[in-house]
Design a protein around this motif. Structure first.
Motif, PDB file in Angstrom:
ATOM      1  N   LEU A  27       0.828  -1.213   0.000  1.00  0.00           N
ATOM      2  CA  LEU A  27       0.000   0.000   0.000  1.00  0.00           C
ATOM      3  C   LEU A  27       0.863   1.264   0.000  1.00  0.00           C
ATOM      4  O   LEU A  27       0.497   2.273  -0.605  1.00  0.00           O
ATOM      5  CB  LEU A  27      -0.945  -0.001   1.199  1.00  0.00           C
ATOM      6  CG  LEU A  27      -1.988  -1.123   1.188  1.00  0.00           C
ATOM      7  CD1 LEU A  27      -2.839  -1.076   2.445  1.00  0.00           C
ATOM      8  CD2 LEU A  27      -2.848  -1.059  -0.063  1.00  0.00           C
ATOM      9  N   ILE A  28       2.004   1.214   0.662  1.00  0.00           N
ATOM     10  CA  ILE A  28       2.940   2.336   0.614  1.00  0.00           C
ATOM     11  C   ILE A  28       3.414   2.536  -0.821  1.00  0.00           C
ATOM     12  O   ILE A  28       3.411   3.659  -1.340  1.00  0.00           O
ATOM     13  CB  ILE A  28       4.135   2.092   1.566  1.00  0.00           C
ATOM     14  CG1 ILE A  28       3.664   2.108   3.023  1.00  0.00           C
ATOM     15  CG2 ILE A  28       5.237   3.121   1.320  1.00  0.00           C
ATOM     16  CD1 ILE A  28       4.685   1.558   4.004  1.00  0.00           C
ATOM     17  N   LEU A  29       3.795   1.451  -1.480  1.00  0.00           N
ATOM     18  CA  LEU A  29       4.235   1.551  -2.875  1.00  0.00           C
ATOM     19  C   LEU A  29       3.097   2.033  -3.770  1.00  0.00           C
ATOM     20  O   LEU A  29       3.319   2.846  -4.676  1.00  0.00           O
ATOM     21  CB  LEU A  29       4.794   0.213  -3.351  1.00  0.00           C
ATOM     22  CG  LEU A  29       6.150  -0.148  -2.734  1.00  0.00           C
ATOM     23  CD1 LEU A  29       6.522  -1.587  -3.059  1.00  0.00           C
ATOM     24  CD2 LEU A  29       7.236   0.816  -3.191  1.00  0.00           C
ATOM     25  N   PHE A  33       3.231   5.313  -6.172  1.00  0.00           N
ATOM     26  CA  PHE A  33       2.855   5.279  -7.586  1.00  0.00           C
ATOM     27  C   PHE A  33       1.793   6.324  -7.901  1.00  0.00           C
ATOM     28  O   PHE A  33       1.785   6.917  -8.967  1.00  0.00           O
ATOM     29  CB  PHE A  33       2.314   3.895  -7.980  1.00  0.00           C
ATOM     30  CG  PHE A  33       3.360   2.941  -8.434  1.00  0.00           C
ATOM     31  CD1 PHE A  33       4.005   3.106  -9.652  1.00  0.00           C
ATOM     32  CD2 PHE A  33       3.707   1.857  -7.653  1.00  0.00           C
ATOM     33  CE1 PHE A  33       4.973   2.207 -10.074  1.00  0.00           C
ATOM     34  CE2 PHE A  33       4.678   0.960  -8.061  1.00  0.00           C
ATOM     35  CZ  PHE A  33       5.310   1.136  -9.274  1.00  0.00           C
ATOM     36  N   LEU A  34       0.884   6.554  -6.947  1.00  0.00           N
ATOM     37  CA  LEU A  34      -0.200   7.508  -7.161  1.00  0.00           C
ATOM     38  C   LEU A  34       0.226   8.952  -6.905  1.00  0.00           C
ATOM     39  O   LEU A  34      -0.585   9.861  -7.023  1.00  0.00           O
ATOM     40  CB  LEU A  34      -1.399   7.144  -6.275  1.00  0.00           C
ATOM     41  CG  LEU A  34      -2.082   5.822  -6.630  1.00  0.00           C
ATOM     42  CD1 LEU A  34      -3.166   5.485  -5.618  1.00  0.00           C
ATOM     43  CD2 LEU A  34      -2.661   5.873  -8.043  1.00  0.00           C
ATOM     44  N   GLY A  35       1.484   9.165  -6.533  1.00  0.00           N
ATOM     45  CA  GLY A  35       1.989  10.524  -6.393  1.00  0.00           C
ATOM     46  C   GLY A  35       2.146  11.032  -4.972  1.00  0.00           C
ATOM     47  O   GLY A  35       2.564  12.165  -4.770  1.00  0.00           O
ATOM     48  N   ALA A  44      -0.884  10.080   6.509  1.00  0.00           N
ATOM     49  CA  ALA A  44      -2.270  10.542   6.602  1.00  0.00           C
ATOM     50  C   ALA A  44      -3.199   9.705   5.738  1.00  0.00           C
ATOM     51  O   ALA A  44      -4.310   9.356   6.156  1.00  0.00           O
ATOM     52  CB  ALA A  44      -2.348  12.021   6.191  1.00  0.00           C
ATOM     53  N   ASP A  45      -2.757   9.362   4.534  1.00  0.00           N
ATOM     54  CA  ASP A  45      -3.606   8.585   3.630  1.00  0.00           C
ATOM     55  C   ASP A  45      -3.890   7.193   4.183  1.00  0.00           C
ATOM     56  O   ASP A  45      -5.031   6.729   4.155  1.00  0.00           O
ATOM     57  CB  ASP A  45      -2.957   8.465   2.251  1.00  0.00           C
ATOM     58  CG  ASP A  45      -3.857   7.751   1.261  1.00  0.00           C
ATOM     59  OD1 ASP A  45      -5.002   8.193   1.067  1.00  0.00           O
ATOM     60  OD2 ASP A  45      -3.415   6.729   0.695  1.00  0.00           O
ATOM     61  N   LEU A  83      10.390   6.340  -6.632  1.00  0.00           N
ATOM     62  CA  LEU A  83      10.641   4.992  -7.123  1.00  0.00           C
ATOM     63  C   LEU A  83      11.928   4.949  -7.925  1.00  0.00           C
ATOM     64  O   LEU A  83      12.190   5.835  -8.738  1.00  0.00           O
ATOM     65  CB  LEU A  83       9.496   4.523  -8.011  1.00  0.00           C
ATOM     66  CG  LEU A  83       8.141   4.395  -7.333  1.00  0.00           C
ATOM     67  CD1 LEU A  83       7.031   4.374  -8.369  1.00  0.00           C
ATOM     68  CD2 LEU A  83       8.104   3.160  -6.469  1.00  0.00           C
ATOM     69  N   THR A  84      12.709   3.933  -7.704  1.00  0.00           N
ATOM     70  CA  THR A  84      13.852   3.646  -8.561  1.00  0.00           C
ATOM     71  C   THR A  84      13.331   2.807  -9.729  1.00  0.00           C
ATOM     72  O   THR A  84      12.135   2.469  -9.785  1.00  0.00           O
ATOM     73  CB  THR A  84      14.909   2.842  -7.792  1.00  0.00           C
ATOM     74  OG1 THR A  84      14.315   1.589  -7.406  1.00  0.00           O
ATOM     75  CG2 THR A  84      15.413   3.591  -6.567  1.00  0.00           C
TER      76      THR A  84
END
Length: 166
Positions: A27-29, A33-35, A44-45, A83-84
């Motif tokens: 979920l962190i990733l 990805f979502l910015g 917070a999210d 992200l790498t």
């Protein structure tokens, strides 16, 4: 309870889980990805405990999935996460998880998110594709065979059977 390390398993799935298999990590990733790339925004999210988020982010940086980039805010240096190439490659896995969830754990209202191709707006999905003929085999058409790194180790007894057959 102590978490079992999969780092020494001779299994690609187990070794992947060593990096991205902890609770919250996918979920962190997804958020990155979502910015959402700043610590406070991710916390917070997700509503994730700050200590857990710090540990997960540190591990992802350690394994080269994310990189930390400094920025200035209210007179102090903070970091955001990007992200790498290795991290960006995880998108296929996230889309596969999303596809599976939309099919087998759907919301009554329908999928909450769709992956779309930016250029044409078409839907993006994760699919099994044969690298030789381009076919998209059904799961029952896929078999496991011994690869060059096959070995029987803790947690990978089935791989030892493949090695004996190969």
């Amino acid at each position: 309870m102590a978490r079992t390390s999969f780092a020494d398993f001779a299994c690609s799935v187990a070794r992947t889980m060593e990096v991205v298999g902890e609770w919250w990590t996918p979920l962190i990733l997804r958020d990155i990805f979502l910015g959402l790339n700043r610590f406070d925004a991710i916390a917070a999210d997700l509503g994730i405990p700050r200590k857990v988020l710090a540990e997960r982010l540190a591990k992802l940086v350690e394994h080269g999935v994310l990189t930390r980039v400094a920025y200035r805010e209210t007179g102090r240096t903070r970091h955001e996460y990007r992200l790498t190439e290795k991290g960006a490659d995880f998108l296929t896995t996230l889309v596969a998880l999303m596809d599976w969830g939309d099919r087998w754990q759907p919301l009554a209202e329908g999928p909450p998110t769709r992956a779309e191709h930016r250029d044409c707006g078409g839907r993006v999905t994760a699919r099994l594709v044969c690298t030789e003929c381009g076919a998209m085999p059904a799961p029952q058409e896929v078999i496991a065979t011994a690869g060059p790194g096959v070995a029987a180790h803790k947690g990978t007894a089935v791989l030892g059977r493949l090695a004996r057959r190969g």
